[in-house]
Design a protein around this motif. Structure first.
Motif, short mmCIF file in Angstrom:
data_model
loop_
_atom_site.label_atom_id
_atom_site.label_comp_id
_atom_site.label_asym_id
_atom_site.label_seq_id
_atom_site.Cartn_x
_atom_site.Cartn_y
_atom_site.Cartn_z
N ASN A 10 40.00 30.38 62.46
CA ASN A 10 38.92 29.59 61.87
C ASN A 10 39.45 28.46 60.98
O ASN A 10 38.67 27.62 60.52
CB ASN A 10 37.98 30.48 61.05
N ARG A 37 32.33 31.73 59.08
CA ARG A 37 33.38 30.72 59.25
C ARG A 37 33.86 30.66 60.70
O ARG A 37 34.13 29.58 61.23
CB ARG A 37 34.55 31.03 58.32
N GLY A 38 33.96 31.82 61.32
CA GLY A 38 34.41 31.86 62.71
C GLY A 38 33.44 31.20 63.66
O GLY A 38 33.84 30.45 64.56
N ALA A 41 33.61 27.46 63.19
CA ALA A 41 34.83 26.90 63.81
C ALA A 41 34.68 26.82 65.32
O ALA A 41 35.02 25.80 65.94
CB ALA A 41 36.04 27.75 63.43
N PHE A 49 33.34 32.51 69.86
CA PHE A 49 33.71 33.28 68.68
C PHE A 49 33.70 34.77 68.97
O PHE A 49 32.83 35.28 69.68
CB PHE A 49 32.74 32.99 67.53
#
Length: 228
Positions: A10, A37-38, A41, A49
């Motif tokens: 991430n 956050r993942g 990203a 993800f």
């Protein structure tokens, strides 16, 4: 298309490696402990993800099961998740450092092996460090000689040794450990050093895209094989 999982993707080198491999046409799974956050990203990258905490067996198992159900195989695993572990050596600090930097690599690799064996060109890259090289830290001409990071160095030495042992026990899969170069990331912010993350990620990408006849069982940097 090549199916790739990157742990700790991430931010930093992991994120940039995911960006570069996505640009090469890989189906990239961004593995990250923090779901928010993942997912952010992955959305930024146009990747996928998967929630993955390398310190938890059940999280790792669920992540690889998700990839297996969707893709049926895994072609490339990049063991990137790591911590600097720059605190004073204590028992709890050592356990944290080794749990993420070495044991976490074992957790993910073991869970990934069944899917890697289904690939025509399975490759595992472990983002290690020359701080874990006995040759480097005992060589006065090397910068590692004067850097006092005992737990980080020891845990990365373990990660490199595990990589070499996996290469021996899994001859059908390429395993290589990597010194990506000192990089400007959250981990090095306190030192105010490091080159652009794009340059170091390119080194990871090079090992992640090896042909079937590529090297295995090595510790490498951008210039080739390093003594260990």
């Amino acid at each position: 298309m090549t199916v790739t999982l990157i742990t700790g993707a991430n931010k930093g080198i992991g994120f940039e490696t995911a960006r570069q491999l996505s640009a090469l046409g890989h189906i990239v799974y961004v593995g990250a402990r923090d779901a928010e956050r993942g997912e952010k990203a992955a959305a930024t990258l146009g990747a996928r993800f998967v929630q993955l905490d390398v310190t938890r067996d059940e999280s790792v198992a669920e992540a690889l099961a998700t990839i297996g159900a969707a893709e049926g195989r895994l072609d490339v695993l990049v063991n990137n998740a790591g911590i600097l572990a720059n605190e004073a050596p204590t028992g709890p600090a050592a356990l944290r450092a080794f749990d993420v930097n070495a044991v976490g690599m074992v957790r993910v690799t073991e869970a990934a092996l069944p899917l890697l064996r289904k690939s025509a060109n399975p490759t595992v890259v472990t983002v290690s460090s020359s701080m874990g090289s006995f040759w480097a830290v005992t060589n006065p001409e090397r910068p590692e000689f004067g850097i006092p990071l005992a737990l980080y160095a020891a845990s990365k030495a373990a990660a490199t040794m595990l990589t070499i042992q996996y290469a021996k026990s899994q001859p059908g899969i390429k395993f290589n450990a990597l010194e990506p170069g000192t990089t400007a990331t959250d981990m090095t912010a306190a030192f105010g050093i490091g080159r652009p993350v794009q340059e170091s990620a390119a080194v990871v990408v090079r090992l992640a895209t090896l042909g079937a006849d590529g090297p295995t069982g090595t510790l490498r940097d951008e210039n080739g094989e390093l003594p260990f």
